[in-house]
Scaffold this motif. Sequence first.
Motif, mmCIF file in Angstrom:
data_model
loop_
_atom_site.group_PDB
_atom_site.id
_atom_site.type_symbol
_atom_site.label_atom_id
_atom_site.label_comp_id
_atom_site.label_asym_id
_atom_site.label_seq_id
_atom_site.Cartn_x
_atom_site.Cartn_y
_atom_site.Cartn_z
ATOM 1 N N VAL A 1 45.276 -72.351 23.360
ATOM 2 C CA VAL A 1 43.882 -72.366 23.797
ATOM 3 C C VAL A 1 43.725 -71.427 24.991
ATOM 4 O O VAL A 1 44.160 -71.743 26.099
ATOM 5 C CB VAL A 1 43.442 -73.800 24.181
ATOM 6 C CG1 VAL A 1 41.995 -73.803 24.645
ATOM 7 C CG2 VAL A 1 43.639 -74.750 23.011
ATOM 8 N N ASP A 2 43.121 -70.266 24.745
ATOM 9 C CA ASP A 2 42.928 -69.282 25.812
ATOM 10 C C ASP A 2 41.458 -69.045 26.162
ATOM 11 O O ASP A 2 41.122 -68.751 27.305
ATOM 12 C CB ASP A 2 43.544 -67.934 25.417
ATOM 13 C CG ASP A 2 45.051 -67.909 25.613
ATOM 14 O OD1 ASP A 2 45.540 -68.618 26.515
ATOM 15 O OD2 ASP A 2 45.733 -67.201 24.873
ATOM 16 N N THR A 3 40.605 -69.152 25.148
ATOM 17 C CA THR A 3 39.198 -68.795 25.327
ATOM 18 C C THR A 3 38.289 -69.969 24.957
ATOM 19 O O THR A 3 38.740 -70.977 24.404
ATOM 20 C CB THR A 3 38.830 -67.603 24.426
ATOM 21 O OG1 THR A 3 38.966 -68.012 23.039
ATOM 22 C CG2 THR A 3 39.750 -66.413 24.684
ATOM 23 N N GLU A 4 37.002 -69.823 25.248
ATOM 24 C CA GLU A 4 36.034 -70.862 24.876
ATOM 25 C C GLU A 4 36.001 -71.050 23.364
ATOM 26 O O GLU A 4 35.860 -72.174 22.869
ATOM 27 C CB GLU A 4 34.649 -70.490 25.402
ATOM 28 C CG GLU A 4 34.515 -70.630 26.914
ATOM 29 C CD GLU A 4 33.081 -70.414 27.392
ATOM 30 O OE1 GLU A 4 32.161 -70.598 26.578
ATOM 31 O OE2 GLU A 4 32.891 -70.088 28.575
ATOM 32 N N ALA A 5 36.153 -69.955 22.627
ATOM 33 C CA ALA A 5 36.165 -70.044 21.160
ATOM 34 C C ALA A 5 37.373 -70.859 20.685
ATOM 35 O O ALA A 5 37.268 -71.657 19.738
ATOM 36 C CB ALA A 5 36.198 -68.646 20.549
ATOM 37 N N ASP A 6 38.525 -70.669 21.337
ATOM 38 C CA ASP A 6 39.716 -71.451 20.987
ATOM 39 C C ASP A 6 39.475 -72.932 21.263
ATOM 40 O O ASP A 6 39.865 -73.795 20.476
ATOM 41 C CB ASP A 6 40.920 -70.999 21.826
ATOM 42 C CG ASP A 6 41.373 -69.579 21.520
ATOM 43 O OD1 ASP A 6 41.093 -69.089 20.407
ATOM 44 O OD2 ASP A 6 42.000 -68.972 22.409
ATOM 45 N N TYR A 7 38.829 -73.219 22.384
ATOM 46 C CA TYR A 7 38.543 -74.614 22.757
ATOM 47 C C TYR A 7 37.604 -75.254 21.747
ATOM 48 O O TYR A 7 37.808 -76.406 21.331
ATOM 49 C CB TYR A 7 37.957 -74.655 24.161
ATOM 50 C CG TYR A 7 37.526 -76.029 24.626
ATOM 51 C CD1 TYR A 7 38.400 -77.116 24.563
ATOM 52 C CD2 TYR A 7 36.246 -76.245 25.144
ATOM 53 C CE1 TYR A 7 38.003 -78.380 25.006
ATOM 54 C CE2 TYR A 7 35.846 -77.500 25.584
ATOM 55 C CZ TYR A 7 36.732 -78.557 25.511
ATOM 56 O OH TYR A 7 36.343 -79.805 25.932
ATOM 57 N N GLU A 8 36.593 -74.503 21.314
ATOM 58 C CA GLU A 8 35.660 -75.013 20.306
ATOM 59 C C GLU A 8 36.388 -75.274 18.993
ATOM 60 O O GLU A 8 36.139 -76.272 18.308
ATOM 61 C CB GLU A 8 34.523 -74.016 20.112
ATOM 62 C CG GLU A 8 33.565 -73.944 21.303
ATOM 63 C CD GLU A 8 32.559 -72.807 21.198
ATOM 64 O OE1 GLU A 8 32.531 -72.135 20.143
ATOM 65 O OE2 GLU A 8 31.821 -72.581 22.176
#
Length: 204
Positions: free
Chosen positions: A188-195
């Motif tokens: 998980v690096d970015t907001e897209a990864d978190y989503e």
Amino acid sequence: MKIVGIYLAAGNSSRMGSHKLALPVGTMTVGSLALETALKSQLDEIFVITKDTDDADWLPVEMKSDARCSIIKCSTAHEGQSESLRCGIQQAQAHHADAVIIMLADQPFITVQMIEEMILCMRKNPTSKFVASSHKQTIMPPVLFSSSMYNELLELRGDKGAKAILQGDFLQKGKLLPCADKRLVFDVDTEADYEALQSIEKTK
């Protein structure tokens, strides 16, 4: 054979814009998911490496109080991943560990089976320098290193991780464990990864 975990949790979360390990995932946090997995494995001890300014409140109390779990504050973590790794290796040396498994706190889908397979592989191949996960021939964390590699790991500087060693002819000195499902080594690096993480968790 004593094998310990080095749980790297001192990153800057620069691509996320906020402390990603503290982000909620159901009743857990991003940073607590892989640690929960590690604590279910046969690892003898787990050293959670954090910044010296991090009080690790993103971890549940029961994890922090687990006898096998130690929070290690790394005062030089801001200088790069190699510093966090050095803190972990020094702990492994002090605790006379025969090998370490280096894990990233932002890899939420690591499984107990992956950790156990690495441990079993090292026990069956005690002269191996390392055992590493791989996906389509690309090496991914977690990675197990034997104690014979501690000095080389301690020599890394700057924002280099253990992966810097895992190249060229050195790859003939260890074992690769292929991982067919890329999701298992997803980080998980970015907001897209978190989503994406939240979407996957909701479907479980």
